[in-house]
Design an enzyme around this catalytic site. Structure first.
Site, PDB file in Angstrom:
ATOM      1  N   THR A 186       0.861  -1.318  -0.417  1.00 16.27           N
ATOM      2  CA  THR A 186      -0.218  -0.220  -0.120  1.00 16.27           C
ATOM      3  C   THR A 186       0.511   1.552  -0.095  1.00 16.27           C
ATOM      4  O   THR A 186       2.323   1.505   0.281  1.00 16.27           O
ATOM      5  CB  THR A 186      -0.940   0.105   1.458  1.00 16.27           C
ATOM      6  OG1 THR A 186       0.184  -0.086   2.426  1.00 16.27           O
ATOM      7  CG2 THR A 186      -1.580  -1.108   1.392  1.00 16.27           C
ATOM      8  N   GLU A 331      -5.297  -2.800  -1.632  1.00 20.78           N
ATOM      9  CA  GLU A 331      -6.631  -4.124  -0.835  1.00 20.78           C
ATOM     10  C   GLU A 331      -8.073  -5.189  -1.485  1.00 20.78           C
ATOM     11  O   GLU A 331      -7.968  -5.515  -1.188  1.00 20.78           O
ATOM     12  CB  GLU A 331      -6.837  -3.703   0.444  1.00 20.78           C
ATOM     13  CG  GLU A 331      -5.506  -3.270   1.508  1.00 20.78           C
ATOM     14  CD  GLU A 331      -5.709  -1.265   1.759  1.00 20.78           C
ATOM     15  OE1 GLU A 331      -5.244  -1.046   0.472  1.00 20.78           O
ATOM     16  OE2 GLU A 331      -4.870  -1.573   2.758  1.00 20.78           O
ATOM     17  N   LYS A 439     -15.950  18.668   9.033  1.00 20.67           N
ATOM     18  CA  LYS A 439     -16.455  18.653   9.711  1.00 20.67           C
ATOM     19  C   LYS A 439     -17.072  20.224  10.853  1.00 20.67           C
ATOM     20  O   LYS A 439     -16.431  20.749  11.241  1.00 20.67           O
ATOM     21  CB  LYS A 439     -16.908  17.841  11.062  1.00 20.67           C
ATOM     22  CG  LYS A 439     -18.462  17.163  12.111  1.00 20.67           C
ATOM     23  CD  LYS A 439     -18.252  15.818  11.940  1.00 20.67           C
ATOM     24  CE  LYS A 439     -19.184  15.188  11.996  1.00 20.67           C
ATOM     25  NZ  LYS A 439     -19.893  13.926  13.051  1.00 20.67           N
ATOM     26  N   TRP A 444     -21.092  17.449   7.754  1.00 22.25           N
ATOM     27  CA  TRP A 444     -20.033  17.396   7.027  1.00 22.25           C
ATOM     28  C   TRP A 444     -20.375  18.267   5.023  1.00 22.25           C
ATOM     29  O   TRP A 444     -21.022  17.754   5.195  1.00 22.25           O
ATOM     30  CB  TRP A 444     -20.315  15.824   6.938  1.00 22.25           C
ATOM     31  CG  TRP A 444     -19.724  15.066   7.610  1.00 22.25           C
ATOM     32  CD1 TRP A 444     -19.325  15.026   9.688  1.00 22.25           C
ATOM     33  CD2 TRP A 444     -20.231  13.597   7.946  1.00 22.25           C
ATOM     34  NE1 TRP A 444     -19.868  14.236  10.044  1.00 22.25           N
ATOM     35  CE2 TRP A 444     -19.513  12.975   8.960  1.00 22.25           C
ATOM     36  CE3 TRP A 444     -20.029  12.047   6.854  1.00 22.25           C
ATOM     37  CZ2 TRP A 444     -19.568  12.136   9.638  1.00 22.25           C
ATOM     38  CZ3 TRP A 444     -19.633  11.498   6.492  1.00 22.25           C
ATOM     39  CH2 TRP A 444     -19.045  10.110   8.481  1.00 22.25           C
TER      40      TRP A 444
HETATM   41  P1  AMP Z   1      -5.170   2.888  -3.476  1.00 24.04           P
HETATM   42  O1  AMP Z   1      -4.813   1.625  -2.306  1.00 24.04           O
HETATM   43  O2  AMP Z   1      -3.419   4.171  -3.069  1.00 24.04           O
HETATM   44  O3  AMP Z   1      -4.996   2.799  -5.047  1.00 24.04           O
HETATM   45  O4  AMP Z   1      -5.238   4.019  -3.211  1.00 24.04           O
HETATM   46  C1  AMP Z   1      -6.847   3.577  -3.181  1.00 24.04           C
HETATM   47  C2  AMP Z   1      -8.257   4.673  -2.646  1.00 24.04           C
HETATM   48  O5  AMP Z   1      -7.335   5.506  -3.267  1.00 24.04           O
HETATM   49  C3  AMP Z   1      -9.363   4.660  -1.647  1.00 24.04           C
HETATM   50  O6  AMP Z   1      -9.226   3.966  -0.744  1.00 24.04           O
HETATM   51  C4  AMP Z   1      -9.979   6.046  -1.926  1.00 24.04           C
HETATM   52  O7  AMP Z   1      -9.688   7.556  -0.974  1.00 24.04           O
HETATM   53  C5  AMP Z   1      -9.396   6.358  -4.155  1.00 24.04           C
HETATM   54  N1  AMP Z   1      -9.896   6.308  -4.231  1.00 24.04           N
HETATM   55  C6  AMP Z   1      -9.163   5.406  -5.876  1.00 24.04           C
HETATM   56  N2  AMP Z   1     -10.061   5.709  -6.084  1.00 24.04           N
HETATM   57  C7  AMP Z   1     -10.850   6.589  -6.033  1.00 24.04           C
HETATM   58  C8  AMP Z   1     -12.560   7.588  -7.025  1.00 24.04           C
HETATM   59  N3  AMP Z   1     -12.703   6.833  -7.736  1.00 24.04           N
HETATM   60  N4  AMP Z   1     -12.814   8.623  -6.108  1.00 24.04           N
HETATM   61  C9  AMP Z   1     -12.167   8.479  -5.308  1.00 24.04           C
HETATM   62  N5  AMP Z   1     -11.227   8.176  -4.347  1.00 24.04           N
HETATM   63  C10 AMP Z   1     -10.393   7.650  -4.937  1.00 24.04           C
END
Ligand code: AMP
Length: 542
Positions: A186, A331, A439, A444
């Site tokens: 991650t 994940e 908030k 929110w």
């Molecule tokens: P990663 O594990 O680095 O791919 O990051 C995942 C996170 O990216 C998710 O939990 C979201 O917070 C954000 N994310 C991915 N796709 C989107 C999307 N289309 N809109 C908003 N947030 C996103």
């Protein structure tokens, strides 16, 4: 009573076997680090993947051990995807945009025995190789005569020399489908990154799901350009789905600027592309500045962070390209949701359709989702109730590599850390990361909504909304923006732009102009760092 069907395990090696057998002449085109364009076929890739497997056997890398890669999207990386996992080793893709110390930490944590890297990243490995004692073989992804001689890295060989003498036949092992195939860490915005271990089964199921019509709708008719990196979450699984469908594959290598991507899209008649919003912004900028058009591109999946509605509209209205807005995470292999319309939406006006297409879309079959309040109580799917998003499914993490961080699940559900609404049709709208939630006066405010409005202003290139402490309201939003080159907008004008687009109390209290917003290794805005950068800032009137 048991079913009476054959129990054939789902294995990554079957994907490349299938592509070789039925799409052997299907093209794979790569822009190389060397700058030239390389072309070959699935049959060539399959053959060389088997040579990789033989090279790993020769090194006696045990089944289940990790082979690291620091590489761009290209044909050699593709061969490693199959040669490493197919032979039972675990492909460990490493994000080269991380700090070198973090790269070393990850190599050691994964206990990589072999590390393969593109020449671009030789300086990183030159700096850290002495700190990675477990690595027995370093492989530079290049021809023998391009092997750098000044790295000081011991046991360094060029990829072409490494596989050259190996047999082109190999009997892929009949593995248990639930063994590990791939390891991806991650982004680790807080603390050390954690490893997610995809299995053969989860990767193959994900490959099936990604190809479905309401997901990426990939077929042998497509020419596909994944700009999303193979070094993070397997380029959203495209290297696997491509082999399962036989589509043409076009790899951009290191050249991710608008001009290079545009040239490749046109030259290779690309119909489908995938990328994060920041990359597409560079592409759209190039098109606008040079008054260009796409001649073959039909669809592009955009995700990784929220895709601004202004971008979705521009792709559609100006360039006739459909954006498939997707949400997922490391994940989740990564696909969770993807946005397409339903039959009942086809009679809606273009504006009403666009409103739907700007959401993160509906769950892909296989992914279950729910939203819960602070006490863990399930909230209704009414498009209004907002809560933390939890997911479960066969390609979603059960626990992290080496048990890091304990049991991440809550009653079998993985908490995503995202805050969202879900409507009655299943459309997901991500409003925030839980750590970014604002908030104000007990209500929110969605930082993503505030950012999207700023991004719709023609002078704004990038926007980040953050909450600032406020004695009366707890928090008030401000928007930090980067202007497009040569464009201008005043604070008052931008604040006025919010009127009528968002509730009055949700309009930011202030606009802060900066030259750049810090981005992390996966292209996401780093709000913690941004807060540090504007540490001396105080809200107007305080
Ligand atoms: P990663 O594990 O680095 O791919 O990051 C995942 C996170 O990216 C998710 O939990 C979201 O917070 C954000 N994310 C991915 N796709 C989107 C999307 N289309 N809109 C908003 N947030 C996103």
């Amino acid at each position: 009573m048991q079913g009476q069907m054959q129990e054939r395990p789902l294995l990554i090696s079957q994907l490349i076997d299938f592509a070789e057998r039925f799409h052997g002449d299907g093209e794979i085109v790569s822009r190389r680090v060397e700058g030239d364009i390389h072309r070959y076929t699935y049959a060539d890739a399959a053959l060389r993947s088997r040579q990789v497997a033989n090279a790993l056997d020769r090194l006696s890398v045990p089944i289940g051990e990790r082979v690291g890669t620091l590489a761009w999207n290209g044909y050699r990386h593709f061969e490693l995807y199959y040669g490493v996992s197919g032979s039972g080793r675990v492909l460990h893709t490493i994000n080269p945009r991380l700090h070198p110390e973090q790269v070393a930490w990850i190599i050691n944590h994964a206990e990589d025995e072999v590390v393969c890297f593109d020449l671009t990243f030789a300086p990183i490995l030159k700096a850290i190789h002495t700190h990675c004692p477990k690595v027995r073989q370093w492989v530079a992804l290049c021809d023998a005569d391009a092997l750098p001689s000044d790295t000081g890295i011991p046991n360094l060989i060029s990829y072409e020399s490494w596989i050259a003498g190996e047999a082109t036949t190999y009997a892929w092992p009949e593995l248990d489908e639930s063994v590990a195939a791939c390891l991806c860490y991650t982004s680790g915005t807080t603390g050390n990154p954690k490893g997610v271990l995809y299995s053969h089964r989860s990767s193959v199921l994900h490959a099936y799901a990604a190809a479905m019509p309401d997901v990426m709708c990939l077929s042998a008719k497509d020419s596909v350009l994944p700009v999303v990196p193979m070094f993070h979450v397997n380029a959203w699984g495209i290297p696997y789905t491509a082999a399962a469908t036989g589509c043409k594959l076009v790899f951009p290598g290191p050249a991710l600027d608008g001009k290079s991507i545009y040239e490749l899209l046109e030259a290779e008649k690309v119909t489908f592309a995938a990328g994060v919003p920041t990359v597409w912004q560079m592409l759209l900028g190039h098109l606008q500045q040079n008054n260009l058009r796409f001649s073959t591109l039909q669809r592009t999946v955009i995700g990784g962070s929220a895709c601004p509605p202004a971008m979705i509209r521009m792709f559609k209205d100006t360039y006739g390209v459909t954006v498939l807005h997707a949400w997922g995470m490391t994940e989740m292999s990564p696909l969770g949701t993807l946005c397409t319309l339903k039959n009942k939406h086809l009679s809606l006006s273009a504006d009403e359709q666009l409103k739907i297409l700007c959401t993160q879309g509906r769950p892909v079959f296989g992914v279950s989702m729910k939203i819960v309040d602070d006490e863990g109580r399930e909230l209704p799917h009414d498009g209004k109730a907002q809560g933390e998003l939890l997911v479960s499914g066969p390609w979603i993490v059960r626990s992290y590599f080496k048990g890091e961080g304990g049991d991440p699940l809550i009653d079998g559900w993985f908490p995503t850390g995202d805050v969202a609404t879900i409507d009655a049709d299943g459309y997901l709208h991500i409003t925030d990361r839980s750590k970014d939630v604002i908030k104000s006066g007990g209500e929110w405010i969605s930082s993503i909504d505030v950012e999207n409005i700023a991004m719709a202003h023609p002078a704004i290139a990038m926007a980040a909304c953050i909450g600032m402490r406020h004695p009366k309201w707890d928090e008030r939003p401000i928007v930090v923006v980067v202007k497009k080159p040569g464009a201008d907008v005043a604070r008052e004008e931008l604040l006025k732009f919010y009127e009528g687009r968002i509730a009055k109390w949700q309009i930011p209290d202030d606009v802060v102009f900066v030259d750049a917003i810090p981005l992390g290794a996966t292209g996401k805005m780093q709000k913690v760092k941004l807060r540090e950068e504007i540490a001396g800032y105080t809200l107007p009137g305080l």
